[in-house]
Design a protein around this motif. Sequence first.
Motif, PDB file in Angstrom:
ATOM      1  N   MET A  81     -10.229  67.295  70.541  1.00 57.33           N
ATOM      2  CA  MET A  81      -8.857  66.872  70.815  1.00 57.33           C
ATOM      3  C   MET A  81      -8.248  67.696  71.933  1.00 57.33           C
ATOM      4  SD  MET A  81      -6.311  64.923  70.369  1.00 57.33           S
ATOM      5  CE  MET A  81      -5.921  64.065  68.848  1.00 57.33           C
ATOM      6  N   ARG A  82      -8.491  68.964  71.909  1.00 59.64           N
ATOM      7  CA  ARG A  82      -7.964  69.811  72.986  1.00 59.64           C
ATOM      8  C   ARG A  82      -8.508  69.350  74.328  1.00 59.64           C
ATOM      9  NH1 ARG A  82      -6.966  75.653  70.273  1.00 59.64           N
ATOM     10  NH2 ARG A  82      -6.549  76.339  72.382  1.00 59.64           N
ATOM     11  N   ARG A  83      -9.796  69.081  74.365  1.00 61.26           N
ATOM     12  CA  ARG A  83     -10.381  68.653  75.628  1.00 61.26           C
ATOM     13  C   ARG A  83      -9.803  67.308  76.058  1.00 61.26           C
ATOM     14  NH1 ARG A  83     -16.785  68.927  75.990  1.00 61.26           N
ATOM     15  NH2 ARG A  83     -16.681  66.875  75.009  1.00 61.26           N
ATOM     16  N   ILE A  93       1.150  72.975  75.457  1.00 60.67           N
ATOM     17  CA  ILE A  93       1.553  73.103  74.053  1.00 60.67           C
ATOM     18  C   ILE A  93       0.962  71.971  73.230  1.00 60.67           C
ATOM     19  CG2 ILE A  93       3.524  73.032  72.499  1.00 60.67           C
ATOM     20  CD1 ILE A  93       5.148  74.361  74.751  1.00 60.67           C
ATOM     21  N   ARG A  94       1.048  70.791  73.794  1.00 64.63           N
ATOM     22  CA  ARG A  94       0.523  69.632  73.079  1.00 64.63           C
ATOM     23  C   ARG A  94      -0.972  69.803  72.825  1.00 64.63           C
ATOM     24  NH1 ARG A  94      -0.803  63.946  75.217  1.00 64.63           N
ATOM     25  NH2 ARG A  94      -1.059  62.811  73.263  1.00 64.63           N
ATOM     26  N   GLU A  95      -1.632  70.456  73.741  1.00 63.93           N
ATOM     27  CA  GLU A  95      -3.065  70.659  73.589  1.00 63.93           C
ATOM     28  C   GLU A  95      -3.383  71.467  72.327  1.00 63.93           C
ATOM     29  OE1 GLU A  95      -5.001  72.069  77.186  1.00 63.93           O
ATOM     30  OE2 GLU A  95      -6.475  73.144  75.975  1.00 63.93           O
ATOM     31  N   VAL A  96      -2.713  72.581  72.160  1.00 67.35           N
ATOM     32  CA  VAL A  96      -3.027  73.409  70.994  1.00 67.35           C
ATOM     33  C   VAL A  96      -2.519  72.768  69.703  1.00 67.35           C
ATOM     34  CG1 VAL A  96      -3.097  75.535  72.334  1.00 67.35           C
ATOM     35  CG2 VAL A  96      -0.959  74.831  71.254  1.00 67.35           C
ATOM     36  N   LEU A  97      -1.383  72.067  69.790  1.00 63.92           N
ATOM     37  CA  LEU A  97      -0.877  71.412  68.585  1.00 63.92           C
ATOM     38  C   LEU A  97      -1.773  70.235  68.196  1.00 63.92           C
ATOM     39  CD1 LEU A  97       2.995  71.447  69.067  1.00 63.92           C
ATOM     40  CD2 LEU A  97       1.570  72.938  67.664  1.00 63.92           C
ATOM     41  N   GLY A  98      -2.240  69.507  69.177  1.00 62.99           N
ATOM     42  CA  GLY A  98      -3.176  68.417  68.891  1.00 62.99           C
ATOM     43  C   GLY A  98      -4.452  68.946  68.274  1.00 62.99           C
ATOM     44  N   THR A 121      -7.884  66.899  79.509  1.00 69.60           N
ATOM     45  CA  THR A 121      -8.308  65.922  80.513  1.00 69.60           C
ATOM     46  C   THR A 121      -7.128  65.068  80.965  1.00 69.60           C
ATOM     47  OG1 THR A 121     -10.470  65.848  79.455  1.00 69.60           O
ATOM     48  CG2 THR A 121      -9.939  64.088  81.007  1.00 69.60           C
ATOM     49  N   ALA A 122      -6.342  64.642  79.990  1.00 74.97           N
ATOM     50  CA  ALA A 122      -5.167  63.834  80.334  1.00 74.97           C
ATOM     51  C   ALA A 122      -4.241  64.620  81.251  1.00 74.97           C
ATOM     52  CB  ALA A 122      -4.438  63.420  79.063  1.00 74.97           C
ATOM     53  N   ARG A 123      -4.072  65.879  80.951  1.00 75.30           N
ATOM     54  CA  ARG A 123      -3.191  66.706  81.767  1.00 75.30           C
ATOM     55  C   ARG A 123      -3.730  66.842  83.186  1.00 75.30           C
ATOM     56  NH1 ARG A 123      -3.644  72.609  80.447  1.00 75.30           N
ATOM     57  NH2 ARG A 123      -5.028  72.597  82.241  1.00 75.30           N
ATOM     58  N   GLU A 124      -5.015  67.102  83.274  1.00 70.06           N
ATOM     59  CA  GLU A 124      -5.609  67.254  84.603  1.00 70.06           C
ATOM     60  C   GLU A 124      -5.503  65.955  85.400  1.00 70.06           C
ATOM     61  OE1 GLU A 124      -8.813  70.682  83.241  1.00 70.06           O
ATOM     62  OE2 GLU A 124      -9.427  68.583  83.365  1.00 70.06           O
ATOM     63  N   SER A 125      -5.632  64.848  84.683  1.00 69.93           N
ATOM     64  CA  SER A 125      -5.483  63.555  85.347  1.00 69.93           C
ATOM     65  C   SER A 125      -4.077  63.414  85.931  1.00 69.93           C
ATOM     66  CB  SER A 125      -5.765  62.439  84.341  1.00 69.93           C
ATOM     67  OG  SER A 125      -5.295  61.201  84.845  1.00 69.93           O
ATOM     68  N   LEU A 184     -11.015  55.962  75.055  1.00 73.09           N
ATOM     69  CA  LEU A 184     -11.423  55.364  73.784  1.00 73.09           C
ATOM     70  C   LEU A 184     -12.654  56.071  73.229  1.00 73.09           C
ATOM     71  CD1 LEU A 184     -11.006  53.153  71.705  1.00 73.09           C
ATOM     72  CD2 LEU A 184     -12.487  51.675  73.054  1.00 73.09           C
ATOM     73  N   LYS A 185     -13.592  56.355  74.122  1.00 74.22           N
ATOM     74  CA  LYS A 185     -14.804  57.046  73.683  1.00 74.22           C
ATOM     75  C   LYS A 185     -14.454  58.415  73.102  1.00 74.22           C
ATOM     76  CE  LYS A 185     -18.260  56.713  76.613  1.00 74.22           C
ATOM     77  NZ  LYS A 185     -19.109  57.127  77.765  1.00 74.22           N
ATOM     78  N   GLU A 186     -13.561  59.094  73.770  1.00 68.25           N
ATOM     79  CA  GLU A 186     -13.145  60.410  73.266  1.00 68.25           C
ATOM     80  C   GLU A 186     -12.475  60.290  71.904  1.00 68.25           C
ATOM     81  OE1 GLU A 186     -12.346  62.179  77.763  1.00 68.25           O
ATOM     82  OE2 GLU A 186     -10.720  62.167  76.292  1.00 68.25           O
TER      83      GLU A 186
END
Lengths: 240, 240
Positions: A201-203, A84-89, A207-211, A179-181
């Motif tokens: 932002m979604r990516r 959810i955070r992904e699409v809202l972000g 990425t954070a989620r996959e981590s 930071l780069k992202e």
Amino acid sequence: MSQSSLPLTDQVFEQLEAAIIKGDLPQGSKISEPELAKAYGISRGTLREALSRLEERHLLLRSPNLGARVTTLSLEELVNIYQIREVLGGLSCSLAAQHMTDTEIQTLRALLDEQEKSLEAGQGLFCNQPNREFDFHYQILQGNRNPKVLTVLEGGLYQQIRMYRYQFSASSQRPYQALKEHRRIVDAIEERDAELADLLMRRHIRTARESIEAQHQNAMAQNKQRDSQSILSREATEKV
Amino acid sequence: MSQSSLPLTDQVFEQLEAAIIKGDLPQGSKISEPELAKAYGISRGTLREALSRLEERHLLLRSPNLGARVTTLSLEELVNIYQIREVLGGLSCSLAAQHMTDTEIQTLRALLDEQEKSLEAGQGLFCNQPNREFDFHYQILQGNRNPKVLTVLEGGLYQQIRMYRYQFSASSQRPYQALKEHRRIVDAIEERDAELADLLMRRHIRTARESIEAQHQNAMAQNKQRDSQSILSREATEKV
DNA sequence: CAAGCAAAAAGTGTCGACATTATTAGAAAT
DNA sequence: ATTTCTAATAATGTCGACACTTTTTGCTTG
């Protein structure tokens, strides 16, 4: 101290919210109204108002006549939240690219510079990096001209993410990459490229989620003796 | 009637939620705790718990020592909500395409057939079409394997949309077109085409939003004497 | 000794009352 | 008559108490 005019209910609500996020009230633990009321020096009625609000934010789960328990957060739920955070972000960034003022974008850049500085100061792993991460997202949420997005995120999702970060002591495993992202996202916003800002932002969040998922796989591999009912392991000894 | 074991607070909460959505408690109107408590035959303490929860859902706005007022819904806010609903609907469809079982998809198709039948029965404008619309989205939300999405939508967003529909008597201006869009969405889900399902649902909701905006432009053009503080016009006579 | 039942303890749901703050009504003064 | 100040009225914030439900305790019984 704090505004004496602010109702007790509200103060206790905030304190309880913080206590749940920090884990002072452990996941799955039972809430005893008389006990908590005495601990905070308030009456049960006043406390119950705060509990009602906390339940509405999905930080507590109440069953009629049985009382309230602190919400437990499974990896599956955390993944759900991140989706959810992904699409809202993404939405937030897309709107920010369209509506943010130039000065707001400058503020955003300044935030990143600070972030970089504190990173190079070597406090990479501890420090207030999670806070800075939140500052970054907040700044974008502030400039997107859709206050409802922030409202939704603050309606429980962010709290549960903080709950995970605090109790699992999980800060980003890859701060420089992050930071780069962030920089690329700001670039896209500055160029008013809504589509790209959304995608980046979604990516970033994906990425954070996959981590997190990977990290959890490791943790599970190490102590595979326990079920995955809750991410945390500390409340295991308590009766259910 | 209803479960006597269900706490009074919960019952009253639901009744008040319905009353706000229907407009029995008009937008912007002041809530008098003693009055409401007497009306529902409960004590103020019990009522206040329900009010706390309603505030957390953004159906009420409370100010310390000043009391609560029913939330007002401006067109801008409604647009904000639809923007969020757009990305959440897209996410939901994308996940549904990945995770829904074949039987769930069958149920979805059956829903559309029912919808078509009642449409051709000529009850196009009235009837329970808004309900069917919601049924459709609910079915997808049920099958997407991310219960949090529904939770978020039910945390205030859906209520405010219903508030608009009820009080503005706004059902879809283009039921046949909407039905066609629904069918295409189900097609995409059935073909497990997550990307397309996402796109179609987003476009579907975006179209609905644009329809509302256009409709509102018309309404504004007709009676341009009043400000756009609230979409509704009925509470204008009340003191503020 | 285990299982089941009864009584007691604790906990939740609900209420009415009091203190403090906001609002209204009314009187005094310009 | 309008404004201002004050008193009265109403509303909100908070509390303690009682009823009913759940849980625990302890005793009886097989």
